[in-house]
Scaffold this active site. Structure first.
Site, PDB file in Angstrom:
ATOM      1  N   PHE A 116      42.953  47.297  38.347  1.00  0.00           N
ATOM      2  CA  PHE A 116      41.845  46.866  39.203  1.00  0.00           C
ATOM      3  C   PHE A 116      42.295  46.520  40.609  1.00  0.00           C
ATOM      4  CE2 PHE A 116      43.401  42.674  38.110  1.00  0.00           C
ATOM      5  CZ  PHE A 116      43.016  41.857  39.156  1.00  0.00           C
ATOM      6  N   LYS A 117      43.580  46.249  40.783  1.00  0.00           N
ATOM      7  CA  LYS A 117      44.077  45.887  42.117  1.00  0.00           C
ATOM      8  C   LYS A 117      43.841  47.009  43.133  1.00  0.00           C
ATOM      9  CE  LYS A 117      45.826  42.045  40.423  1.00  0.00           C
ATOM     10  NZ  LYS A 117      47.214  41.683  40.302  1.00  0.00           N
TER      11      LYS A 117
END
Length: 477
Positions: A116-117
């Protein structure tokens, strides 16, 4: 829009200044002077924006509320350049899929590093390159990673003009896949530093260097950790996207469960909720390193030592000092900078803990701000991964499993649908997936054989001066 420090520094700054700066001069974190409000009409407009024009346009609409020192046309172009189906694997960018009645997964891990980063880091890389070119400057990014921030930052910054990356990580504590993603990069502007310690040692080094104002200015040190407001702001967008996909009218509420270590991801949910997004609960899901769960249950925030930080099968959450937590506490205490400084700048340094259990504000964490929490263990992760695969044919990673386990405990709390934020694809934690299911997870073709590639990494002690010397040597070349 101007930004202030959580610790009360008098100076106010514009977005592009804090984009390149990281921590405030007093060691605090930046927040906007106020949260722009999304009323019913604005939410209806955003609903049609996402449906008709897509995620990049939604991102532009949200970011525009906070960024007024980048021309609108340029910001629009940066959003369109960042959020493409080519980069994120799907036109929806963050598709929402049902898992079981009342429980949804928001897919945030389709980017270049499968975590998700990427959602924020890809934008940050483009923002950095844009602003540095506009100023004719360079930036040396110093970061700390427990697994996913590092690779997301390096893939976003590799080859970018005017940017070098110095990324610290805890030596031997990431998965083999995570290490290979970072250490196999051979780009000249990427430097990997494995610290003999735990993630909190890495994070302490980053903060210590950032607090040395003379060194920071001489070597133009910036950060990509979630202490950087721009990264957290980019994450606010997918809370809006998740809500808008899960609902059909603005009178509906949703809850979000967020696997949490450093508090950045769920802090973005707090910002979205403060803006008026109809969020019922924000459920903080921790692993055995439960400093955040302990706070939301008891009011005591107690930092663990390196020796007391457990090495777990959801290693990106093996964190015992949640640096973004300061932003929420600042809001919780009525934006009292002096009190925030006393807690985070003094009490933690002196005693390693503070206690808000007797403070009337503490009850508002749940009643006013919607925060609840829960904890998951290795046995829970295995059981959740097995159950999710057996019943739904879906393989989830270990951190997402922590989220699903805790989300199920809060499903009965209200009528609102529960959205679990997916944090990574399962291949990043193949060893535990194999332990749970008896077979390894699917591996994207582009990552075949990555563990066997040559590595480029320096192992160093957990010593600030060592890191400063290394940065200076590579900047003076």
């Amino acid at each position: 829009m101007l930004y202030l420090s959580t610790r009360g520094h008098a100076e106010r700054k514009h977005f592009c200044d804090i984009l390149l700066e990281g921590l405030a001069p007093d060691g605090g974190l930046y927040l906007p002077e106020h949260y722009p409000q999304i009323d019913d009409a604005a939410l209806t407009r955003l609903r049609s924006v996402l449906r008709e024009q897509g995620y990049a346009e939604l991102a532009f609409q949200i970011l525009s509320l906070y960024i007024d020192d980048i021309p609108a046309a340029d910001l629009h172009a940066l959003c369109r350049k960042t959020y493409t189906a080519e980069v994120f694997g799907t036109p929806e960018i963050v598709p929402l899929r049902p898992l079981e009645p009342g429980l949804w997964l928001e897919a945030l891990s389709n980017g270049p590093t499968l975590a998700f980063k990427d959602m924020a880091m890809q934008l940050l890389g483009n923002l950095f390159e844009y602003e540095l070119a506009r100023r004719g400057e360079e930036l040396n990014i110093l970061g700390a990673t427990s697994g996913d921030t590092g690779s997301a930052a390096e893939y976003a910054m590799r080859g970018k003009q005017g940017v070098r990356v110095f990324m610290t990580s805890p030596h031997g504590r990431m998965s083999a896949f995570q290490q290979a993603q970072m250490f196999s990069l051979q780009d000249e502007n990427i430097h990997n530093i494995a610290i003999e310690g735990v993630f909190d040692d890495c994070q302490d080094i980053v903060k210590a260097v950032s607090n040395d104002l003379a060194f920071k200015r001489q070597y133009k040190i910036g950060t990509v950790n979630s202490i950087n407001w721009a990264r957290l702001l980019a994450q606010v967008v997918y809370y809006f996207a998740g809500y808008l996909q899960a609902t059909t009218s603005n009178d509906q509420k949703v809850s979000f469960t967020v696997p949490s270590g450093n508090f950045g991801n769920v802090c973005a949910g707090h910002v979205a909720r403060m803006m008026g997004l109809p969020i019922d609960q924000l459920v903080v899901a921790t692993n055995e390193n439960d400093v955040l769960d302990e706070f939301f249950r008891t009011g005591v925030y107690r930092v663990r030592s390196s020796a007391d930080t457990h090495e777990t099968s959801s290693p990106s959450m093996d964190i015992s000092k949640a640096s973004n937590f300061e932003r929420f506490v600042f809001d919780l205490l009525g934006r009292d900078g002096a009190r925030t400084q006393a807690l985070f700048g003094e009490a933690l340094a002196r005693e390693g803990r503070f206690d808000l259990s007797a403070d009337p504000h503490f009850a508002e964490a749940a009643s006013r701000y919607g925060f609840v929490s829960g904890k998951s263990t290795h046995a829970d992760r295995l059981a959740t991964i097995q159950d999710t695969f057996k019943r739904f044919g879906t393989t989830i990673d270990t951190h997402t499993a922590d989220g699903v386990k805790v989300a199920r405990e809060h499903l009965g709390a209200g009528d609102a649908p529960m959205i679990v934020l997916e944090t990574a694809l399962p291949i990043k934690f193949a060893e535990t997936i194999t332990e749970a299911l008896g077979h390894p997870p699917e591996r994207p073709a582009r990552f075949e054989g990555i563990e066997a590639l040559p590595k480029r990494v320096q192992v160093m002690p957990a010593d600030v001066q060592h890191i400063k010397t290394f940065i200076a040597q590579h900047c003076d070349l």
